[in-house]
Design a protein around this motif. Structure first.
Motif, PDB file in Angstrom:
ATOM      1  N   PHE A 116       0.209   6.971  14.474  1.00  0.00           N
ATOM      2  CA  PHE A 116      -1.201   6.769  14.193  1.00  0.00           C
ATOM      3  C   PHE A 116      -1.420   5.298  13.827  1.00  0.00           C
ATOM      4  CE2 PHE A 116      -0.293  11.155  13.357  1.00  0.00           C
ATOM      5  CZ  PHE A 116      -1.435  11.866  13.697  1.00  0.00           C
ATOM      6  N   LEU A 117      -2.475   4.715  14.370  1.00  0.00           N
ATOM      7  CA  LEU A 117      -2.817   3.335  14.061  1.00  0.00           C
ATOM      8  C   LEU A 117      -4.243   3.272  13.530  1.00  0.00           C
ATOM      9  CD1 LEU A 117      -1.570   1.586  17.351  1.00  0.00           C
ATOM     10  CD2 LEU A 117      -0.255   1.969  15.254  1.00  0.00           C
ATOM     11  N   ARG A 118      -4.432   2.709  12.343  1.00  0.00           N
ATOM     12  CA  ARG A 118      -5.771   2.446  11.833  1.00  0.00           C
ATOM     13  C   ARG A 118      -6.125   1.016  12.232  1.00  0.00           C
ATOM     14  NH1 ARG A 118      -8.787   4.495   7.754  1.00  0.00           N
ATOM     15  NH2 ARG A 118      -8.048   6.449   8.634  1.00  0.00           N
ATOM     16  N   LEU A 119      -7.235   0.873  12.975  1.00  0.00           N
ATOM     17  CA  LEU A 119      -7.605  -0.414  13.543  1.00  0.00           C
ATOM     18  C   LEU A 119      -8.602  -1.157  12.657  1.00  0.00           C
ATOM     19  CD1 LEU A 119      -7.943   0.747  17.262  1.00  0.00           C
ATOM     20  CD2 LEU A 119      -5.907  -0.093  16.058  1.00  0.00           C
ATOM     21  N   LEU A 120      -8.863  -2.401  13.013  1.00  0.00           N
ATOM     22  CA  LEU A 120      -9.770  -3.240  12.220  1.00  0.00           C
ATOM     23  C   LEU A 120     -11.180  -2.672  12.152  1.00  0.00           C
ATOM     24  CD1 LEU A 120      -8.615  -6.748  13.440  1.00  0.00           C
ATOM     25  CD2 LEU A 120      -8.372  -5.843  11.124  1.00  0.00           C
ATOM     26  N   ASP A 121     -11.600  -1.946  13.193  1.00  0.00           N
ATOM     27  CA  ASP A 121     -12.947  -1.373  13.208  1.00  0.00           C
ATOM     28  C   ASP A 121     -12.990   0.001  12.539  1.00  0.00           C
ATOM     29  OD1 ASP A 121     -11.653   0.197  15.042  1.00  0.00           O
ATOM     30  OD2 ASP A 121     -12.892  -0.370  16.759  1.00  0.00           O
ATOM     31  N   ALA A 122     -11.902   0.363  11.825  1.00  0.00           N
ATOM     32  CA  ALA A 122     -11.789   1.626  11.074  1.00  0.00           C
ATOM     33  C   ALA A 122     -11.518   2.828  11.959  1.00  0.00           C
ATOM     34  CB  ALA A 122     -13.019   1.879  10.208  1.00  0.00           C
ATOM     35  N   ARG A 123     -11.387   2.623  13.263  1.00  0.00           N
ATOM     36  CA  ARG A 123     -11.002   3.729  14.145  1.00  0.00           C
ATOM     37  C   ARG A 123      -9.517   4.024  13.987  1.00  0.00           C
ATOM     38  NH1 ARG A 123     -10.776   3.259  19.515  1.00  0.00           N
ATOM     39  NH2 ARG A 123     -10.567   1.000  19.388  1.00  0.00           N
ATOM     40  N   THR A 124      -9.148   5.262  14.290  1.00  0.00           N
ATOM     41  CA  THR A 124      -7.743   5.649  14.348  1.00  0.00           C
ATOM     42  C   THR A 124      -7.421   6.098  15.758  1.00  0.00           C
ATOM     43  OG1 THR A 124      -7.685   6.345  12.031  1.00  0.00           O
ATOM     44  CG2 THR A 124      -5.970   7.215  13.469  1.00  0.00           C
ATOM     45  N   VAL A 125      -6.339   5.581  16.310  1.00  0.00           N
ATOM     46  CA  VAL A 125      -5.865   6.020  17.623  1.00  0.00           C
ATOM     47  C   VAL A 125      -4.443   6.542  17.452  1.00  0.00           C
ATOM     48  CG1 VAL A 125      -7.319   4.369  18.849  1.00  0.00           C
ATOM     49  CG2 VAL A 125      -4.958   3.748  18.289  1.00  0.00           C
ATOM     50  N   VAL A 126      -3.999   7.336  18.412  1.00  0.00           N
ATOM     51  CA  VAL A 126      -2.683   7.960  18.322  1.00  0.00           C
ATOM     52  C   VAL A 126      -1.914   7.712  19.618  1.00  0.00           C
ATOM     53  CG1 VAL A 126      -1.414  10.122  18.004  1.00  0.00           C
ATOM     54  CG2 VAL A 126      -3.605   9.781  16.845  1.00  0.00           C
ATOM     55  N   TYR A 127      -0.631   7.394  19.468  1.00  0.00           N
ATOM     56  CA  TYR A 127       0.247   7.351  20.633  1.00  0.00           C
ATOM     57  C   TYR A 127       1.225   8.500  20.479  1.00  0.00           C
ATOM     58  CZ  TYR A 127       3.036   5.567  24.477  1.00  0.00           C
ATOM     59  OH  TYR A 127       3.688   5.441  25.695  1.00  0.00           O
ATOM     60  N   ALA A 128       1.145   9.476  21.403  1.00  0.00           N
ATOM     61  CA  ALA A 128       2.030  10.641  21.374  1.00  0.00           C
ATOM     62  C   ALA A 128       3.069  10.483  22.473  1.00  0.00           C
ATOM     63  CB  ALA A 128       1.221  11.926  21.588  1.00  0.00           C
ATOM     64  N   GLU A 129       4.307  10.804  22.158  1.00  0.00           N
ATOM     65  CA  GLU A 129       5.403  10.521  23.083  1.00  0.00           C
ATOM     66  C   GLU A 129       6.411  11.656  23.076  1.00  0.00           C
ATOM     67  OE1 GLU A 129       7.934   6.480  24.045  1.00  0.00           O
ATOM     68  OE2 GLU A 129       7.597   7.047  21.962  1.00  0.00           O
ATOM     69  N   ASN A 130       6.852  12.037  24.292  1.00  0.00           N
ATOM     70  CA  ASN A 130       7.981  12.951  24.395  1.00  0.00           C
ATOM     71  C   ASN A 130       9.086  12.250  25.175  1.00  0.00           C
ATOM     72  OD1 ASN A 130       7.400  13.238  27.212  1.00  0.00           O
ATOM     73  ND2 ASN A 130       5.968  14.899  26.756  1.00  0.00           N
ATOM     74  N   ALA A 131      10.091  12.995  25.635  1.00  0.00           N
ATOM     75  CA  ALA A 131      11.239  12.370  26.283  1.00  0.00           C
ATOM     76  C   ALA A 131      10.894  11.746  27.624  1.00  0.00           C
ATOM     77  CB  ALA A 131      12.354  13.402  26.464  1.00  0.00           C
ATOM     78  N   PHE A 132       9.762  12.137  28.228  1.00  0.00           N
ATOM     79  CA  PHE A 132       9.476  11.709  29.590  1.00  0.00           C
ATOM     80  C   PHE A 132       8.240  10.827  29.731  1.00  0.00           C
ATOM     81  CE2 PHE A 132      11.554  15.874  29.658  1.00  0.00           C
ATOM     82  CZ  PHE A 132      12.712  15.550  30.350  1.00  0.00           C
ATOM     83  N   SER A 133       7.344  10.858  28.773  1.00  0.00           N
ATOM     84  CA  SER A 133       6.119  10.082  28.932  1.00  0.00           C
ATOM     85  C   SER A 133       5.448   9.864  27.582  1.00  0.00           C
ATOM     86  CB  SER A 133       5.147  10.808  29.870  1.00  0.00           C
ATOM     87  OG  SER A 133       4.734  12.049  29.306  1.00  0.00           O
ATOM     88  N   GLY A 134       4.452   8.984  27.592  1.00  0.00           N
ATOM     89  CA  GLY A 134       3.675   8.721  26.400  1.00  0.00           C
ATOM     90  C   GLY A 134       2.196   8.700  26.737  1.00  0.00           C
ATOM     91  N   GLU A 135       1.365   8.932  25.730  1.00  0.00           N
ATOM     92  CA  GLU A 135      -0.074   9.007  25.961  1.00  0.00           C
ATOM     93  C   GLU A 135      -0.830   8.395  24.795  1.00  0.00           C
ATOM     94  OE1 GLU A 135      -3.504  12.457  26.670  1.00  0.00           O
ATOM     95  OE2 GLU A 135      -1.419  13.016  26.288  1.00  0.00           O
ATOM     96  N   LEU A 136      -1.714   7.458  25.088  1.00  0.00           N
ATOM     97  CA  LEU A 136      -2.574   6.860  24.077  1.00  0.00           C
ATOM     98  C   LEU A 136      -3.822   7.728  23.944  1.00  0.00           C
ATOM     99  CD1 LEU A 136      -3.065   4.475  22.146  1.00  0.00           C
ATOM    100  CD2 LEU A 136      -4.253   3.338  24.022  1.00  0.00           C
ATOM    101  N   ILE A 137      -4.082   8.227  22.749  1.00  0.00           N
ATOM    102  CA  ILE A 137      -5.189   9.152  22.519  1.00  0.00           C
ATOM    103  C   ILE A 137      -6.234   8.464  21.645  1.00  0.00           C
ATOM    104  CG2 ILE A 137      -5.856  11.396  21.569  1.00  0.00           C
ATOM    105  CD1 ILE A 137      -2.909  12.256  22.015  1.00  0.00           C
ATOM    106  N   GLU A 138      -7.447   8.373  22.157  1.00  0.00           N
ATOM    107  CA  GLU A 138      -8.530   7.738  21.415  1.00  0.00           C
ATOM    108  C   GLU A 138      -9.687   8.685  21.152  1.00  0.00           C
ATOM    109  OE1 GLU A 138      -9.188   3.451  22.366  1.00  0.00           O
ATOM    110  OE2 GLU A 138      -8.077   3.929  24.198  1.00  0.00           O
ATOM    111  N   ASP A 139      -9.668   9.860  21.782  1.00  0.00           N
ATOM    112  CA  ASP A 139     -10.730  10.838  21.576  1.00  0.00           C
ATOM    113  C   ASP A 139     -10.770  11.284  20.118  1.00  0.00           C
ATOM    114  OD1 ASP A 139     -12.661  13.015  22.521  1.00  0.00           O
ATOM    115  OD2 ASP A 139     -11.032  14.216  21.671  1.00  0.00           O
TER     116      ASP A 139
END
Length: 283
Positions: free
Chosen positions: A216-239
Motif C-alpha cells: 500500500f502506498l499513501r501518496l502526496l494527494d492523500a490517495r492510497t494505491v495498492v500493488y498486488a503481486e503473485n508468483a507470475f504477475s503484478g497489478e497496480l490497483i487504484e480503484d
C-alpha cells in the motif's frame, strides 16, 4: 494525404482489446453485469474486473462467455494473446516504482518472500536467480533492488510497516551466510523509528491476504494505491472500492500479527537456529 485510421477504432493492446470486446458483446446482448453473472454462474464482479482490464479470468470463464455470446473461440483467442502479452504488467510496475519513490507512507504484507525494501544483496540474488535472472542482468537487478533501500534511510524517510507471514522466515535461502545476514539486517532495521515489522504466526489461520503480497502506498494527494503481486504477475490497483476492501483485509491481518517487540524476538530466535559454521555455505 490524410492519415489513415483504424475502422474499428479498437485498441491494439491485447489486454485492452480483450476488455473492449467483452464490453461490446455484453452491450449488444443488453444484459447487466449482474444478469451475466446469474446466467453463467460466476460472481458478477469478476466480469466487471475483466471489462476494466483488471483481470483476465480463467479459460473456463472465457469459454463460457464464448458460448453465451455465440463467438466460438474468438474470446479465447484474444484471452490467450492478452495472457501472453506482458507490456501492461511492465508499464504498471514502472508506474508503481515511480509512486513508491513519492509515497508519504508504505505498508506491506509478505506471503513467502521478503519485500525488496528489506532484502540484503545475498538474499535478493538468490530470489532473483530463482526467477530466471542470471549473469549481468542478475547483477543489475540486485544493484537496483539495493538502491531502493535508500527510500527507508535518512531523516525524511517515510514510515514503513511490513507484516511477514511466518512462512517468510521459515523459507531460508540456500546460502547459510546470506540467510544469517538477512536475518541480522531484519533485526537491525526493525529498531529504526520509521520501520515496523510484525510477524504473522501460522497459528493465525486463513485470512484475507493469503494468496498475494500487497504493498500500500499513501501518496502526496492523500490517495492510497495498492500493488498486488503473485508468483507470475503484478497489478497496480487504484480503484477506491478495491483499495478499501484490501485495506480492511490488511487491518484484520495486522490484528492477528505479533506485536513489533514480539516479532523482533521471533526474528532473533530464528537467527539463533541458523548454524554459524563458516566452512559450510549451504543449509
Amino acid at each position: 494525404m490524410p492519415q489513415r485510421r483504424l475502422v474499428t477504432g479498437r485498441s491494439r493492446e491485447p489486454r485492452q482489446r480483450f476488455a473492449e470486446e467483452l464490453r461490446q458483446l455484453r452491450a449488444g446482448k443488453g444484459v447487466s453485469l449482474r444478469q451475466l453473472g446469474e446466467r453463467l454462474g460466476w460472481d458478477w464482479s469478476l466480469f466487471g474486473k475483466m471489462e476494466k482490464g483488471e483481470t483476465l479470468g480463467g479459460p473456463e470463464v472465457v469459454q463460457a462467455l464464448d458460448t453465451y455470446f455465440g463467438t466460438p473461440g474468438m474470446l479465447l483467442a484474444l484471452w490467450e494473446l492478452a495472457r501472453a502479452d506482458h507490456t501492461q504488467f511492465r508499464e504498471q510496475y514502472r508506474r508503481y516504482m515511480e509512486l513508491e519513490a513519492e509515497a508519504t507512507s508504505l505498508w506491506h504484507f509478505a506471503v513467502s518472500v521478503l519485500p525488496g525494501l528489506l532484502q540484503t544483496p545475498g538474499y535478493a540474488r538468490e530470489v532473483l536467480a530463482v526467477g530466471g535472472s542470471k549473469g549481468a542482468e542478475l547483477d543489475q537487478q540486485v544493484e537496483a533492488r539495493m538502491s531502493r533501500r535508500e527510500l527507508l534511510e535518512g531523516d525524511d524517510a517515510p514510515p514503513f510497516r511490513s507484516l511477514l507471514s511466518e512462512a517468510v522466515l521459515g523459507t531460508p535461502v540456500r546460502d547459510r551466510r546470506a540467510w544469517r545476514s538477512q536475518l541480522e539486517f531484519l533485526a537491525e532495521v526493525s529498531e529504526r523509528d520509521n520501520v515496523t515489522i510484525q510477524v504473522l504466526p501460522m497459528s493465525a489461520g486463513p485470512h484475507g491476504l493469503v494468496s498475494a503480497a500487497v504493498m500500500f502506498l499513501r501518496l502526496l494527494d492523500a490517495r492510497t494505491v495498492v500493488y498486488a503481486e503473485n508468483a507470475f504477475s503484478g497489478e497496480l490497483i487504484e480503484d477506491y472500492g478495491t483499495v478499501e476492501r484490501l485495506q480492511r483485509a490488511y487491518d484484520a491481518v495486522r490484528d492477528l500479527a505479533l506485536s513489533p517487540a514480539e516479532s523482533r524476538k521471533f526474528i532473533l530466535r530464528t537467527l539463533e537456529e541458523v548454524p554459524c559454521d563458516p566452512s559450510t555455505s549451504t543449509l
